[in-house]
Design a protein around this motif. Structure first.
Motif, PDB file in Angstrom:
ATOM      1  N   PHE A  33      -1.744  -1.079   4.239  1.00  0.00           N
ATOM      2  CA  PHE A  33      -2.431  -1.143   2.863  1.00  0.00           C
ATOM      3  C   PHE A  33      -1.839  -1.700   1.743  1.00  0.00           C
ATOM      4  O   PHE A  33      -2.466  -2.120   0.889  1.00  0.00           O
ATOM      5  N   VAL A  34      -0.397  -1.536   1.540  1.00  0.00           N
ATOM      6  CA  VAL A  34       0.033  -2.116   0.278  1.00  0.00           C
ATOM      7  C   VAL A  34       0.111  -3.830   0.479  1.00  0.00           C
ATOM      8  O   VAL A  34      -0.374  -4.273  -0.601  1.00  0.00           O
ATOM      9  N   THR A  37      -3.324  -4.797  -0.095  1.00  0.00           N
ATOM     10  CA  THR A  37      -3.830  -4.832  -1.568  1.00  0.00           C
ATOM     11  C   THR A  37      -3.382  -5.839  -2.315  1.00  0.00           C
ATOM     12  O   THR A  37      -4.023  -6.699  -3.157  1.00  0.00           O
ATOM     13  N   PHE A  40      -4.916  -9.853  -2.126  1.00  0.00           N
ATOM     14  CA  PHE A  40      -5.956 -10.333  -2.916  1.00  0.00           C
ATOM     15  C   PHE A  40      -5.586 -11.152  -4.006  1.00  0.00           C
ATOM     16  O   PHE A  40      -6.148 -11.914  -4.684  1.00  0.00           O
ATOM     17  N   HIS A 140      -0.056  -7.946   6.548  1.00  0.00           N
ATOM     18  CA  HIS A 140      -1.170  -7.045   6.361  1.00  0.00           C
ATOM     19  C   HIS A 140      -1.737  -6.870   7.995  1.00  0.00           C
ATOM     20  O   HIS A 140      -2.111  -5.581   8.055  1.00  0.00           O
ATOM     21  N   HIS A 207     -11.882   4.363   2.424  1.00  0.00           N
ATOM     22  CA  HIS A 207     -11.192   4.670   3.696  1.00  0.00           C
ATOM     23  C   HIS A 207     -11.884   4.489   5.090  1.00  0.00           C
ATOM     24  O   HIS A 207     -11.613   3.673   5.807  1.00  0.00           O
ATOM     25  N   ILE A 210     -13.007   0.545   4.902  1.00  0.00           N
ATOM     26  CA  ILE A 210     -12.040  -0.356   5.088  1.00  0.00           C
ATOM     27  C   ILE A 210     -11.241  -0.194   6.569  1.00  0.00           C
ATOM     28  O   ILE A 210     -10.724  -1.237   7.071  1.00  0.00           O
TER      29      ILE A 210
END
Length: 233
Positions: A33-34, A37, A40, A140, A207, A210
């Motif tokens: 998730f980190v 993010t 992007f 990711h 959640h 995604i």
């Protein structure tokens, strides 16, 4: 003395499943998730990590930028099979050109020689060797340092565990919407549980979306049988 134990109900079973599904791969999902993010902003991160590109200031118009790139290519690579020119934009100040040899597929995602140009002068810029934000993007869904196919399977399994944790969490919390508006401060572990319930319900639509869409993106790897039946090889 015999003690009759009450049979475990579906909510208790789901509570156990929710807890362990979350714990087993929670650390990996956090990293996914980190980096997802941060992906992007992969262009901005790459530019920040390559200060050599900061000196490039785009020309006044795209026509001028295109002509500067064409002048460089015609002078230095006139015999190439194809050229690809990526002009500066709001997330990039340099001009990126890709030169492919005769016979190479001009639409291929990989291959060719990639060169970075100063958008105003056409001078070749040689930024330092770093994958920049592209590393975060690949991490990711492919992690790092292991065979790509294995890591995609691992990420897919972790994503499935997360979907199981979400669904079992919804079933477990009978008073899910009431708990969203409940917060008892200064109650130790009870306060932490209230915070967990509130933040989880608030982000629940995101959640679910995604996680399910992540599985869909890799579905032909996880479930290839249908497409294999429709298309040979």
């Amino acid at each position: 003395m015999r003690v009759d134990q009450k049979a475990e109900g579906p909510r208790q079973s789901m509570s156990w499943l929710h807890t362990w599904a979350s714990l087993i791969l929670g650390w990996l999902l956090y990293a996914i998730f980190v980096t997802g993010t941060l992906s992007f902003f992969q262009n901005e991160i790459s530019t920040w990590m390559k200060p050599e590109t900061h000196k490039s200031v785009p020309a006044q118009s795209q026509v001028q930028q295109m002509q500067i790139a064409l002048n460089y290519l015609q002078k230095n690579h006139p015999d190439a099979g194809s050229w690809n020119i990526q002009l500066p934009n709001s997330r990039q100040t340099t001009t990126e050109v890709t030169i492919r040899a005769v016979g190479e597929d001009p639409k291929a995602r990989r291959g060719g020689t990639r060169i970075t140009l100063d958008s105003a002068t056409g001078e070749v810029i040689k930024p330092r060797d770093t994958r920049g934000g592209g590393f975060l993007y690949r991490f990711h869904f492919e992690l790092y340092g292991l065979p790509r196919l294995w890591t995609r399977w691992l990420v897919g399994i972790a994503t499935m565990f997360m979907l199981v944790a979400i669904v079992s969490g919804i079933i477990t919390h009978k008073k899910i919407f009431k708990d969203f508006f409940t917060f008892r401060s200064g109650k130790g572990q009870r306060s932490w549980l209230d915070a967990h319930n509130a933040t989880a319900v608030f982000a629940l639509p995101f959640h679910l979306m995604i996680t399910f869409s992540g599985l869909l993106l890799l579905m032909f790897m996880f479930m290839p049988w249908g497409i294999n039946q429709a298309y040979e090889n």
